[in-house]
Write a protein that holds these residues in place. Structure first.
Motif, PDB file in Angstrom:
ATOM      1  N   LYS A 221       0.424 -43.921  37.087  1.00 38.21           N
ATOM      2  CA  LYS A 221       1.180 -43.484  36.112  1.00 38.21           C
ATOM      3  C   LYS A 221       2.507 -43.050  36.350  1.00 38.21           C
ATOM      4  O   LYS A 221       3.476 -43.470  35.930  1.00 38.21           O
ATOM      5  CB  LYS A 221       0.574 -42.470  35.123  1.00 38.21           C
ATOM      6  N   CYS A 222       2.480 -42.152  37.311  1.00 37.35           N
ATOM      7  CA  CYS A 222       3.869 -41.649  37.883  1.00 37.35           C
ATOM      8  C   CYS A 222       4.746 -42.937  38.610  1.00 37.35           C
ATOM      9  O   CYS A 222       6.075 -42.780  38.580  1.00 37.35           O
ATOM     10  CB  CYS A 222       3.671 -40.649  39.087  1.00 37.35           C
ATOM     11  N   ARG A 223       4.059 -43.879  39.333  1.00 39.30           N
ATOM     12  CA  ARG A 223       4.754 -44.969  39.919  1.00 39.30           C
ATOM     13  C   ARG A 223       5.110 -45.930  38.890  1.00 39.30           C
ATOM     14  O   ARG A 223       6.086 -46.888  39.408  1.00 39.30           O
ATOM     15  CB  ARG A 223       3.889 -45.705  41.007  1.00 39.30           C
ATOM     16  N   GLY A 224       4.834 -45.974  37.756  1.00 36.68           N
ATOM     17  CA  GLY A 224       5.130 -46.866  36.746  1.00 36.68           C
ATOM     18  C   GLY A 224       4.365 -48.100  36.462  1.00 36.68           C
ATOM     19  O   GLY A 224       5.013 -49.268  35.805  1.00 36.68           O
ATOM     20  N   VAL A 225       2.998 -48.097  36.910  1.00 35.93           N
ATOM     21  CA  VAL A 225       2.087 -49.001  36.405  1.00 35.93           C
ATOM     22  C   VAL A 225       2.001 -49.358  34.946  1.00 35.93           C
ATOM     23  O   VAL A 225       1.838 -48.217  34.380  1.00 35.93           O
ATOM     24  CB  VAL A 225       0.890 -48.713  37.264  1.00 35.93           C
ATOM     25  N   ARG A 226       1.775 -50.412  34.526  1.00 36.55           N
ATOM     26  CA  ARG A 226       2.115 -50.906  33.005  1.00 36.55           C
ATOM     27  C   ARG A 226       0.801 -50.025  32.370  1.00 36.55           C
ATOM     28  O   ARG A 226      -0.387 -49.996  32.850  1.00 36.55           O
ATOM     29  CB  ARG A 226       1.667 -52.437  32.950  1.00 36.55           C
ATOM     30  N   PRO A 227       0.810 -49.629  31.411  1.00 37.97           N
ATOM     31  CA  PRO A 227      -0.110 -48.922  30.534  1.00 37.97           C
ATOM     32  C   PRO A 227      -1.132 -49.794  29.999  1.00 37.97           C
ATOM     33  O   PRO A 227      -2.227 -49.582  30.074  1.00 37.97           O
ATOM     34  CB  PRO A 227       0.657 -48.428  29.120  1.00 37.97           C
ATOM     35  N   GLU A 228      -1.113 -51.001  29.895  1.00 36.94           N
ATOM     36  CA  GLU A 228      -1.946 -52.131  29.727  1.00 36.94           C
ATOM     37  C   GLU A 228      -3.033 -52.117  30.980  1.00 36.94           C
ATOM     38  O   GLU A 228      -4.354 -52.329  30.721  1.00 36.94           O
ATOM     39  CB  GLU A 228      -1.465 -53.406  29.335  1.00 36.94           C
ATOM     40  N   SER A 229      -2.343 -52.172  32.160  1.00 30.95           N
ATOM     41  CA  SER A 229      -3.222 -51.973  33.266  1.00 30.95           C
ATOM     42  C   SER A 229      -4.050 -50.928  33.472  1.00 30.95           C
ATOM     43  O   SER A 229      -5.202 -50.941  33.774  1.00 30.95           O
ATOM     44  CB  SER A 229      -2.415 -52.323  34.454  1.00 30.95           C
TER      45      SER A 229
END
Length: 609
Positions: A221-229
């Motif tokens: 989450k902190c690195r910006g991975v997509r919420p869908e993933s």
């Protein structure tokens, strides 16, 4: 337990005889977790600072037996470390590198005692090999589950977690670039129909223990991975940890759960952790999955905060739920209701109190209002139909109290139902299943129905329904009479047309009845703004007229010639701002028309103020 230790010691001794020096007798025996190793002091003290210190402390007594307590990794890890001390080659892999790092720290196998010692070799393998491969990082984290907290102190866990998050984010970015394409108009856009191949790691992470999995998801989450993933990974993890190990996930499973067992406690931690990791974005997590989590949370007696969070999330998207989703079994006492009505009521309260949808935010920002925002009218209609079906499903329950039934029926505002057929059907089923209700309770139930909003078929059924109070039947007959009279009047509408203003009021009133109070308020504020703008235009024109009038009076004082009178009449004709709307009169207005226009302006200003 003794047999297991004896077999472990025997296997360790057999493995040791395969690579130890057979021609030189051993001078020290090492005991590790029940395993016994007959070794030599010199190879060990040349690499291990811990064993060197133990031997030095007992130099006078000539120590020959050493027991290593709480050695990380047990006898297997020590065997690899001993092989390294004897110079025997073995392969460092992702399945043993975490054990080697921990055992080298325990035995103090550092560069201080020998160059290229086991600790530096293992650390180099993690940094140069493991951290560049996501699958290896996951495998190392699995090994670290048995090596905590030492593996955490040595930063092995943090390095693997950071590598996984960075790798997943980089692959998602690369996958997004691969989905970019040019449209027919030449614009660059994202092809959403193309399969996203950057989320292959979702199933790999499902093998981790819940505490390490939580740390990996937080880093992503902190690195910006997509919420869908993130949501897809949570669903995959829940399916592995909950649905395959127990029957708590399905509503048809067992209703009695041993809350004190270790497996139940682990499942409770899994549910609470997954709920804490859910993305905040709406419509990212499937609502069926949220209801599944809620069922598990209720059955496993999870924390109140966990259940309230799920109820709030479900309430924000309740308009896309189905009847099967709402049918949450009751996991309490045997004499309680079949379904968990209290939870559904709290979900409905959350739905009614939710913020306005994104589409309504722009309109709401124009018209300031102190009242709380409400869901959109379309969502209200869907939820009202869903609630009526839910009431009809739970109505036959003999243990369902009248207060709970009415609380569910009254949870939505009055304007949510344009037709009361569904509500009437549910109440009729409840009356049929609870024939012992008093007359007072029957009247309370009947007051929930607006008989004016019943369809013709439902009204005909209600007029003959003996379960309804007599007063309600009279209301039904009265509204049926009014409906018949209106139908007869409408049949002669073409012969006797109504005035324009009267028909406008009727249509406006019907529109207002079908609209929510918030929409009505916004419509009135919009009309008020338009009137204010029109009033401002009239005032500007009036100011211009007064300025011209002052200038003309000054010119009249200077000159009384006929030429000036001619120009004066022309200016008056140009200043009349109502002249363009009248095609019957002359081009220059008369005094009478000017006085009339002034009165219109004064009347408009007074009515608007």
């Amino acid at each position: 337990m003794d047999k297991q230790q004896l077999s472990l010691a025997k296997s360790a001794r057999q493995r040791c005889n395969e690579w130890i020096f057979r021609d030189v007798p051993s001078d020290i025996t090492i005991e590790v977790n029940g395993g016994t190793f007959a070794l030599h002091k010199f190879p060990l003290v040349s690499r291990s600072g811990r064993i060197r210190r133990l031997v030095a402390e007992h130099r006078d007594s000539d120590i020959s037996r050493v027991e290593l307590l709480n050695l990380p990794g047990g006898a297997d890890s020590f065997e690899l470390a001993a092989k390294f001390c004897y110079g025997i080659n073995f392969e460092i892999t992702s399945s043993n590198v975490a054990q080697l790092c921990c055992v080298s720290d325990y035995l103090e196998m550092t560069e201080e005692f020998s160059k290229d010692n086991l600790g530096s070799r293992a650390e180099e393998y993690i940094d140069s090999i493991v951290c560049k491969n996501l699958e290896m990082c996951v495998e190392v984290l699995q090994q670290c589950e048995k090596l905590l907290p030492l593996a955490d102190e040595l930063k092995i866990v943090n390095r693997c977690i950071d590598a996984i998050a960075s790798k997943a984010c980089a692959e998602q970015i690369a996958s997004s670039f691969s989905r970019l394409e040019y449209s027919s108009s030449g614009r660059l856009h994202m092809n959403r129909q193309a399969k996203c191949e950057g989320d292959w790691w979702i199933e790999d992470l499902s093998v981790l223990r819940i505490d390490l999995y939580q740390r990996v998801m937080t880093a992503m989450k902190c690195r910006g991975v997509r919420p869908e993933s993130i949501a897809a990974s949570l669903v995959s993890y829940a399916q592995k940890e909950l649905t395959k190990k127990s029957s708590t996930w399905n509503s048809s499973g067992q209703t009695k759960v041993d809350l004190t067992s270790s497996s139940t406690a682990n499942e409770r931690v899994v549910v609470e952790t997954i709920v804490s990791l859910l993305p905040i974005e709406k419509l990212v997590v499937p609502i069926t999955f949220l209801f599944g989590l809620l069922r598990s949370a209720v059955m496993l007696d999870c924390s109140i905060a966990c259940r309230l969070d799920l109820e709030r999330r479900i309430g924000s998207q309740l308009d896309i739920a189905t009847l099967d989703d709402l049918l949450i079994p009751s996991f309490r006492h045997a004499g309680d209701t079949l379904f968990d009505v209290d939870t559904v009521q709290r979900i409905l309260v959350n739905f009614s109190q939710q913020d306005a949808s994104d589409d309504d935010l722009d309109d709401a920002s124009v018209f300031e209002s102190d009242s709380p925002r409400s869901p959109s009218q379309t969502a209200l209609f869907k939820v009202a139909k869903l609630v009526d079906n839910y009431l009809a499903e739970i109505a036959p329950d003999a243990n369902l109290k009248l207060s709970k039934f009415m609380a569910i029926a009254e949870s939505l505002p009055a304007h949510a139902r344009t037709v009361h057929d569904g509500l009437y059907r549910a109440i009729d089923i409840y009356l049929k299943a609870h024939q012992a209700l008093s007359e007072t309770d029957r009247k309370k139930l009947s007051k929930l129905i607006d008989f004016q909003k019943l369809s013709q078929d439902a009204g005909a059924h209600a007029a003959q329904n003996e379960r309804l109070p007599l007063q309600s039947i009279v209301q039904v007959l009265y509204f049926e009479q009014l409906r018949l009279r209106n139908a007869l009047c409408n049949s002669y509408a073409d012969d006797d047309p109504k005035p324009m203003h009267q028909s406008w009021r009727i249509s406006s009133g019907a529109l207002s009845a079908a609209m929510s109070p918030r929409d009505n308020y916004a419509s009135l504020r919009r009309e008020n703004r338009e009137l204010k703008l029109e009033l401002a235009r009239l005032r500007m024109r009036l100011n211009d007229l007064e300025k011209e009038h002052v200038c003309m009076k000054r010119d009249m004082a200077r000159s009384h010639s006929r030429k000036f009178l001619t120009s004066f009449s022309k200016k008056i004709g140009k200043l009349s701002f109502f002249a363009h709307s009248s095609s019957r009169g002359s081009s220059s207005p008369s005094r009478h028309s000017y006085r009339t226009d002034s009165k219109v302006i004064e009347r408009t200003c007074a009515s608007t103020d």
